[in-house]
Design a protein around this motif. Structure first.
Motif, PDB file in Angstrom:
ATOM      1  N   ARG A   7       0.950  -1.169   0.145  1.00 28.89           N
ATOM      2  CA  ARG A   7      -0.056   0.425  -0.239  1.00 28.89           C
ATOM      3  C   ARG A   7       0.742   1.219   0.271  1.00 28.89           C
ATOM      4  O   ARG A   7       1.983   1.245   0.679  1.00 28.89           O
ATOM      5  CB  ARG A   7      -1.065  -0.206   1.333  1.00 28.89           C
ATOM      6  CG  ARG A   7      -0.593  -0.525   2.780  1.00 28.89           C
ATOM      7  CD  ARG A   7      -0.777  -0.739   3.647  1.00 28.89           C
ATOM      8  NE  ARG A   7       0.099  -0.970   5.124  1.00 28.89           N
ATOM      9  CZ  ARG A   7       0.290   0.076   5.769  1.00 28.89           C
ATOM     10  NH1 ARG A   7       0.484   1.908   6.098  1.00 28.89           N
ATOM     11  NH2 ARG A   7       1.674   0.082   6.696  1.00 28.89           N
ATOM     12  N   SER A  10       2.310   3.339   2.953  1.00 30.74           N
ATOM     13  CA  SER A  10       3.236   2.895   4.229  1.00 30.74           C
ATOM     14  C   SER A  10       5.151   3.791   4.110  1.00 30.74           C
ATOM     15  O   SER A  10       5.407   3.687   2.230  1.00 30.74           O
ATOM     16  CB  SER A  10       3.441   2.000   3.651  1.00 30.74           C
ATOM     17  OG  SER A  10       4.621   0.654   3.666  1.00 30.74           O
ATOM     18  N   HIS A  11       6.025   4.108   4.205  1.00 29.10           N
ATOM     19  CA  HIS A  11       6.754   4.531   4.522  1.00 29.10           C
ATOM     20  C   HIS A  11       7.794   3.681   3.681  1.00 29.10           C
ATOM     21  O   HIS A  11       8.521   4.241   2.562  1.00 29.10           O
ATOM     22  CB  HIS A  11       7.673   5.138   5.713  1.00 29.10           C
ATOM     23  CG  HIS A  11       7.243   5.869   6.517  1.00 29.10           C
ATOM     24  ND1 HIS A  11       5.720   6.020   7.030  1.00 29.10           N
ATOM     25  CD2 HIS A  11       7.421   7.346   6.601  1.00 29.10           C
ATOM     26  CE1 HIS A  11       5.639   7.231   7.953  1.00 29.10           C
ATOM     27  NE2 HIS A  11       6.183   8.045   7.479  1.00 29.10           N
ATOM     28  N   ASN A  12       7.578   2.326   3.961  1.00 27.43           N
ATOM     29  CA  ASN A  12       8.725   1.772   2.971  1.00 27.43           C
ATOM     30  C   ASN A  12       8.167   1.347   1.726  1.00 27.43           C
ATOM     31  O   ASN A  12       8.863   1.402   1.050  1.00 27.43           O
ATOM     32  CB  ASN A  12       8.748   0.656   3.885  1.00 27.43           C
ATOM     33  CG  ASN A  12       9.154   0.477   5.382  1.00 27.43           C
ATOM     34  OD1 ASN A  12      10.387   1.575   5.374  1.00 27.43           O
ATOM     35  ND2 ASN A  12       8.990   0.484   6.340  1.00 27.43           N
ATOM     36  N   LYS A  15       9.360   4.510  -0.541  1.00 27.65           N
ATOM     37  CA  LYS A  15      10.531   4.255  -1.117  1.00 27.65           C
ATOM     38  C   LYS A  15      10.790   4.006  -2.250  1.00 27.65           C
ATOM     39  O   LYS A  15      11.375   3.916  -3.403  1.00 27.65           O
ATOM     40  CB  LYS A  15      11.559   4.194   0.312  1.00 27.65           C
ATOM     41  CG  LYS A  15      11.278   4.197   1.499  1.00 27.65           C
ATOM     42  CD  LYS A  15      12.332   3.071   2.502  1.00 27.65           C
ATOM     43  CE  LYS A  15      11.905   3.521   3.955  1.00 27.65           C
ATOM     44  NZ  LYS A  15      13.199   2.124   4.069  1.00 27.65           N
ATOM     45  N   GLY A  33      -0.839  -5.143   2.329  1.00 28.47           N
ATOM     46  CA  GLY A  33      -1.234  -4.150   4.003  1.00 28.47           C
ATOM     47  C   GLY A  33      -2.631  -3.524   4.213  1.00 28.47           C
ATOM     48  O   GLY A  33      -3.250  -3.119   3.899  1.00 28.47           O
ATOM     49  N   GLY A  34      -2.191  -3.070   6.029  1.00 29.70           N
ATOM     50  CA  GLY A  34      -2.708  -2.267   6.213  1.00 29.70           C
ATOM     51  C   GLY A  34      -4.665  -2.735   5.869  1.00 29.70           C
ATOM     52  O   GLY A  34      -5.417  -3.787   6.190  1.00 29.70           O
ATOM     53  N   MET A  38      -3.807  -9.523   3.151  1.00 26.81           N
ATOM     54  CA  MET A  38      -2.719  -9.983   2.591  1.00 26.81           C
ATOM     55  C   MET A  38      -2.606 -11.487   2.717  1.00 26.81           C
ATOM     56  O   MET A  38      -3.142 -12.386   3.501  1.00 26.81           O
ATOM     57  CB  MET A  38      -1.684  -9.214   3.592  1.00 26.81           C
ATOM     58  CG  MET A  38      -0.427  -9.607   3.455  1.00 26.81           C
ATOM     59  SD  MET A  38       1.064  -9.451   4.689  1.00 26.81           S
ATOM     60  CE  MET A  38       0.573  -7.460   4.535  1.00 26.81           C
ATOM     61  N   LEU A  50       5.009  -8.594   5.762  1.00 24.19           N
ATOM     62  CA  LEU A  50       5.061  -7.413   5.558  1.00 24.19           C
ATOM     63  C   LEU A  50       5.145  -7.021   4.397  1.00 24.19           C
ATOM     64  O   LEU A  50       5.483  -7.156   3.576  1.00 24.19           O
ATOM     65  CB  LEU A  50       6.403  -6.386   6.451  1.00 24.19           C
ATOM     66  CG  LEU A  50       6.390  -6.545   8.159  1.00 24.19           C
ATOM     67  CD1 LEU A  50       7.425  -6.768   8.588  1.00 24.19           C
ATOM     68  CD2 LEU A  50       5.015  -6.104   9.357  1.00 24.19           C
ATOM     69  N   VAL A  51       4.547  -5.357   4.103  1.00 26.60           N
ATOM     70  CA  VAL A  51       4.960  -4.319   2.747  1.00 26.60           C
ATOM     71  C   VAL A  51       6.604  -3.712   3.264  1.00 26.60           C
ATOM     72  O   VAL A  51       6.823  -3.293   4.333  1.00 26.60           O
ATOM     73  CB  VAL A  51       4.045  -4.108   2.877  1.00 26.60           C
ATOM     74  CG1 VAL A  51       2.204  -4.753   2.049  1.00 26.60           C
ATOM     75  CG2 VAL A  51       3.716  -3.016   3.434  1.00 26.60           C
ATOM     76  N   PRO A  52       6.797  -3.564   1.582  1.00 25.57           N
ATOM     77  CA  PRO A  52       6.547  -4.138   0.428  1.00 25.57           C
ATOM     78  C   PRO A  52       7.493  -5.659   0.431  1.00 25.57           C
ATOM     79  O   PRO A  52       8.578  -5.656   0.898  1.00 25.57           O
ATOM     80  CB  PRO A  52       7.217  -3.289  -0.883  1.00 25.57           C
ATOM     81  CG  PRO A  52       9.004  -2.163   0.717  1.00 25.57           C
ATOM     82  CD  PRO A  52       8.271  -2.182   2.253  1.00 25.57           C
ATOM     83  N   GLU A  63      12.463  -6.062   2.742  1.00 25.93           N
ATOM     84  CA  GLU A  63      13.214  -5.292   3.127  1.00 25.93           C
ATOM     85  C   GLU A  63      13.423  -4.568   2.116  1.00 25.93           C
ATOM     86  O   GLU A  63      13.890  -4.264   1.708  1.00 25.93           O
ATOM     87  CB  GLU A  63      14.194  -6.182   3.868  1.00 25.93           C
ATOM     88  CG  GLU A  63      14.294  -6.996   4.540  1.00 25.93           C
ATOM     89  CD  GLU A  63      13.611  -5.629   6.188  1.00 25.93           C
ATOM     90  OE1 GLU A  63      14.060  -4.662   5.832  1.00 25.93           O
ATOM     91  OE2 GLU A  63      13.140  -6.352   6.510  1.00 25.93           O
ATOM     92  N   SER A  64      12.603  -2.927   2.825  1.00 23.23           N
ATOM     93  CA  SER A  64      12.923  -2.147   1.929  1.00 23.23           C
ATOM     94  C   SER A  64      14.514  -1.732   1.015  1.00 23.23           C
ATOM     95  O   SER A  64      14.241  -1.154   0.276  1.00 23.23           O
ATOM     96  CB  SER A  64      12.191  -0.798   1.912  1.00 23.23           C
ATOM     97  OG  SER A  64      12.607  -0.579   3.656  1.00 23.23           O
ATOM     98  N   PHE A  99      16.367   3.730   9.896  1.00 25.41           N
ATOM     99  CA  PHE A  99      15.243   2.612  10.210  1.00 25.41           C
ATOM    100  C   PHE A  99      15.267   2.985  12.506  1.00 25.41           C
ATOM    101  O   PHE A  99      14.291   2.750  12.329  1.00 25.41           O
ATOM    102  CB  PHE A  99      15.615   1.655  10.401  1.00 25.41           C
ATOM    103  CG  PHE A  99      15.447   0.543   9.172  1.00 25.41           C
ATOM    104  CD1 PHE A  99      14.289   0.364   9.233  1.00 25.41           C
ATOM    105  CD2 PHE A  99      16.259  -0.190   8.797  1.00 25.41           C
ATOM    106  CE1 PHE A  99      13.662  -0.374   7.722  1.00 25.41           C
ATOM    107  CE2 PHE A  99      16.533  -0.496   6.823  1.00 25.41           C
ATOM    108  CZ  PHE A  99      14.556  -0.866   6.502  1.00 25.41           C
TER     109      PHE A  99
HETATM  110  N1  LIG Z   1      11.920  -3.500   7.650  1.00 28.84           N
HETATM  111  C1  LIG Z   1      10.785  -3.477   6.716  1.00 28.84           C
HETATM  112  C2  LIG Z   1       9.213  -3.243   7.750  1.00 28.84           C
HETATM  113  C3  LIG Z   1       8.603  -3.094   7.400  1.00 28.84           C
HETATM  114  C4  LIG Z   1       7.279  -2.399   7.271  1.00 28.84           C
HETATM  115  O1  LIG Z   1       7.260  -2.720   8.836  1.00 28.84           O
HETATM  116  N2  LIG Z   1       6.380  -2.496   6.947  1.00 28.84           N
HETATM  117  C5  LIG Z   1       4.627  -2.286   7.338  1.00 28.84           C
HETATM  118  C6  LIG Z   1       4.320  -1.078   7.010  1.00 28.84           C
HETATM  119  S1  LIG Z   1       5.446   0.439   6.844  1.00 28.84           S
HETATM  120  C7  LIG Z   1       4.356  -2.683   6.834  1.00 28.84           C
HETATM  121  O2  LIG Z   1       3.929  -3.832   6.370  1.00 28.84           O
HETATM  122  N3  LIG Z   1       2.990  -3.006   8.297  1.00 28.84           N
HETATM  123  C8  LIG Z   1       2.364  -4.149   7.858  1.00 28.84           C
HETATM  124  C9  LIG Z   1       0.557  -3.727   7.245  1.00 28.84           C
HETATM  125  O3  LIG Z   1       1.012  -2.806   6.522  1.00 28.84           O
HETATM  126  O4  LIG Z   1       0.015  -5.374   7.122  1.00 28.84           O
HETATM  127  C10 LIG Z   1      11.179  -3.056   6.087  1.00 28.84           C
HETATM  128  O5  LIG Z   1      11.670  -2.048   5.274  1.00 28.84           O
HETATM  129  O6  LIG Z   1      11.147  -3.700   4.182  1.00 28.84           O
END
Ligand SMILES: N[C@@H](CCC(=O)N[C@@H](CS)C(=O)NCC(=O)O)C(=O)O
Length: 203
Positions: A7, A10-12, A15, A33-34, A38, A50-52, A63-64, A99
């Motif tokens: 989505r 999401s910050h990641n 990027k 996600g969110g 999923m 997790l995403v992305p 891992e972004s 991070f």
């Molecule tokens: N270290 C991971 C962290 C990924 C992460 O925490 N993603 C969050 C969104 S920023 C996530 O998936 N949250 C659960 C969701 O969206 O359902 C990366 O950089 O990809």
């Protein structure tokens, strides 16, 4: 074609999409996600749920920041991700530093963006704001002596913190002036991939 799952709020994910556009890659993005589904097929691709996650030819990757490094190495040039170990390391550290910043910012972001006024913990938001403001003075000192976190030119080292700087300014987390960060953020805003994918409403 590059496929990106995640989505865009999401910050990641931001990027990765921003960098894909910097690299002029053709890509498809699927909301995951969110508040989006999923499903099991996605969890097979990314066991962290997790995403992305991306798929590019013969690789599925999560891992972004690893994705950013992979895309730059595979599709970018030396300006974006220098081969020189010193220039690369000096930019790379800001990617890892991000991070720690993300951890500091999370309670403020969650409280101010995702929680109702009744759910908010003002003390947690205040602690997070102070921590973010302090960390941004470190970034400010770095940007006082070089125009980009990557050095003399824009590069991969600018991408992760660029995304978080948008949130920092959008939420008004500054406690003291960080003029060099502000000037860098203004220059990031002129990049089409940043404007289109990072500068979206925080949700
Ligand atoms: N270290 C991971 C962290 C990924 C992460 O925490 N993603 C969050 C969104 S920023 C996530 O998936 N949250 C659960 C969701 O969206 O359902 C990366 O950089 O990809």
């Amino acid at each position: 074609m590059l496929t990106i799952w995640g989505r865009l709020n999401s910050h990641n994910v931001k990027k990765v999409v921003w960098l894909a556009e910097e690299l002029a890659l053709t890509y498809q993005r699927h909301d995951v996600g969110g508040t989006f589904r999923m499903d099991e097929a996605y969890r097979v691709k990314n066991p962290n749920a997790l995403v992305p996650t991306i798929e590019d030819g013969n690789i599925v990757l999560w891992e972004s920041n690893a994705i950013l490094r992979y895309l730059a190495a595979r599709h970018g040039d030396d300006a974006l991700w220098p081969a020189d170990p010193v220039r690369r390391a000096l930019a790379d550290r800001w990617m890892d530093w991000q991070f720690g910043y993300a951890e500091a910012q999370r309670p403020a972001f969650t409280g101010l963006v995702r929680q109702s006024p009744e759910q908010r913990d003002p003390a947690a938001i205040e602690r997070a704001t102070v921590a973010c403001a302090r960390m941004m003075t470190v970034l400010d000192a770095a940007l006082a002596i070089q125009p980009w976190l990557s050095g003399d030119t824009f590069g991969l080292g600018d991408v992760p913190m660029g995304v978080y700087a948008h949130t920092f300014f959008a939420l008004g987390l500054a406690r003291e002036p960080v003029p060099h960060v502000a000037h860098w953020y203004e220059r990031l805003k002129t990049r089409p991939g940043f404007a289109a994918n990072v500068m979206i409403p925080l949700t």
